[in-house]
Design a protein around this motif. Sequence first.
Motif, PDB file in Angstrom:
ATOM      1  N   LEU A 113      -2.511  -6.223  -8.148  1.00  0.00           N
ATOM      2  CA  LEU A 113      -1.739  -5.314  -7.311  1.00  0.00           C
ATOM      3  C   LEU A 113      -2.670  -4.624  -6.315  1.00  0.00           C
ATOM      4  N   HIS A 114      -2.221  -4.505  -5.070  1.00  0.00           N
ATOM      5  CA  HIS A 114      -3.005  -3.811  -4.042  1.00  0.00           C
ATOM      6  C   HIS A 114      -2.695  -2.317  -4.124  1.00  0.00           C
ATOM      7  N   VAL A 115      -3.740  -1.510  -4.309  1.00  0.00           N
ATOM      8  CA  VAL A 115      -3.553  -0.079  -4.570  1.00  0.00           C
ATOM      9  C   VAL A 115      -4.333   0.765  -3.560  1.00  0.00           C
ATOM     10  N   ARG A 116      -3.648   1.784  -3.017  1.00  0.00           N
ATOM     11  CA  ARG A 116      -4.296   2.809  -2.201  1.00  0.00           C
ATOM     12  C   ARG A 116      -4.236   4.138  -2.932  1.00  0.00           C
ATOM     13  N   LEU A 117      -5.195   5.006  -2.667  1.00  0.00           N
ATOM     14  CA  LEU A 117      -5.180   6.333  -3.254  1.00  0.00           C
ATOM     15  C   LEU A 117      -4.236   7.211  -2.446  1.00  0.00           C
ATOM     16  N   ALA A 118      -3.158   7.643  -3.066  1.00  0.00           N
ATOM     17  CA  ALA A 118      -2.141   8.440  -2.377  1.00  0.00           C
ATOM     18  C   ALA A 118      -2.700   9.795  -1.963  1.00  0.00           C
ATOM     19  N   GLY A 119      -2.315  10.253  -0.767  1.00  0.00           N
ATOM     20  CA  GLY A 119      -2.719  11.576  -0.295  1.00  0.00           C
ATOM     21  C   GLY A 119      -4.168  11.682   0.110  1.00  0.00           C
ATOM     22  N   LEU A 177     -15.844  13.177   0.443  1.00  0.00           N
ATOM     23  CA  LEU A 177     -15.953  11.803   0.930  1.00  0.00           C
ATOM     24  C   LEU A 177     -14.602  11.266   1.405  1.00  0.00           C
ATOM     25  N   ALA A 178     -13.660  12.157   1.611  1.00  0.00           N
ATOM     26  CA  ALA A 178     -12.339  11.776   2.105  1.00  0.00           C
ATOM     27  C   ALA A 178     -11.653  13.021   2.647  1.00  0.00           C
ATOM     28  N   ARG A 179     -10.557  12.794   3.362  1.00  0.00           N
ATOM     29  CA  ARG A 179      -9.744  13.893   3.864  1.00  0.00           C
ATOM     30  C   ARG A 179      -8.363  13.823   3.207  1.00  0.00           C
ATOM     31  N   SER A 180      -7.785  14.973   2.966  1.00  0.00           N
ATOM     32  CA  SER A 180      -6.442  14.990   2.383  1.00  0.00           C
ATOM     33  C   SER A 180      -5.430  14.563   3.435  1.00  0.00           C
ATOM     34  N   ALA A 181      -4.338  13.963   2.971  1.00  0.00           N
ATOM     35  CA  ALA A 181      -3.272  13.482   3.847  1.00  0.00           C
ATOM     36  C   ALA A 181      -1.938  13.734   3.162  1.00  0.00           C
ATOM     37  N   PRO A 182      -0.834  13.750   3.918  1.00  0.00           N
ATOM     38  CA  PRO A 182       0.482  13.926   3.282  1.00  0.00           C
ATOM     39  C   PRO A 182       0.727  12.839   2.236  1.00  0.00           C
ATOM     40  N   ILE A 183       1.359  13.234   1.127  1.00  0.00           N
ATOM     41  CA  ILE A 183       1.671  12.279   0.055  1.00  0.00           C
ATOM     42  C   ILE A 183       3.005  11.633   0.395  1.00  0.00           C
ATOM     43  N   LEU A 184       2.939  10.508   1.063  1.00  0.00           N
ATOM     44  CA  LEU A 184       4.145   9.806   1.468  1.00  0.00           C
ATOM     45  C   LEU A 184       4.837   9.197   0.253  1.00  0.00           C
ATOM     46  N   GLY A 185       6.149   9.263   0.245  1.00  0.00           N
ATOM     47  CA  GLY A 185       6.907   8.708  -0.869  1.00  0.00           C
ATOM     48  C   GLY A 185       7.527   9.766  -1.750  1.00  0.00           C
ATOM     49  N   LEU A 186       7.034  11.006  -1.638  1.00  0.00           N
ATOM     50  CA  LEU A 186       7.602  12.115  -2.404  1.00  0.00           C
ATOM     51  C   LEU A 186       8.370  13.041  -1.467  1.00  0.00           C
ATOM     52  N   ASP A 187       9.425  13.628  -1.979  1.00  0.00           N
ATOM     53  CA  ASP A 187      10.198  14.596  -1.213  1.00  0.00           C
ATOM     54  C   ASP A 187       9.327  15.814  -0.926  1.00  0.00           C
TER      55      ASP A 187
END
Length: 250
Positions: A113-119, A177-187
């Motif tokens: 499965l191809h997985v990305r880290l959410a948010g 080592l990353a920036r936060s982003a909106p958690i797409l997929g959640l209300d």
Amino acid sequence: MPDEQPARLDEVDDKAKNIITVVSKLADDNLTLLRSVSTGLAIVGIVILGRSVKLITKFNAASEIPARFIERNVSLRGRVFRFTDEGLEVEHIPIHIPVLSPLLVKCQTGAPLHVRLAGVELTAEGREWLRRQLKPAETVWLKLIRQEGDTLDCLVSRGRGSLFSTYLNEEVLRQGLARSAPILGLDHHSREYWRLHRRLLKAELHAERKGRGLWRESSLWERVSVALQESFVGRSLKSLLSLTSRTKDQ
């Protein structure tokens, strides 16, 4: 007449005892059969239940995962297969039921499965950090957040993904080592969204306060060097050095 009535009662008692004996004998003789039938019915029930909720199904693509799993943010167990520019690939490990699983799972191997880290928006350093943190074939838990084509946005952890476990999504932000982003997929108005988003923002704020990674402040010498390079004197000095180098070559 009085003697005949007790005789008839004794005869009725004997018949009742005989009936009870026969029934008991039949029950004893067929006890094994009854147990076998009960076991068979239980197995059939488990098989039907397992197939209906896909508890023991091995997913080889994001499209195979039921929509209700995504909606309920179900956690799946998997084995790290390899790392990609977007995140990682994970081989799904279905729930194992002794005896039944080998019969129902036709193929034990398949595509990961191809997985990305959410948010999270990973940097190049963040991807390297992820490779150092996870070893090939290490077991991880994927809390499903969203499916986009063949890719899953997940909260990735080494534990089951409970309230007290730490997600790698948080850790990479904590290291800067990353920036936060909106958690797409959640209300965005849901309690779950704000609870998770708050955790990610808190991790990013920690890195900023500690000056880690992206938030590391340049030293005085580094700032002076950059200023000189951008200044007129710096550009002139660079041109002079370049001219001197060409003169020596001639």
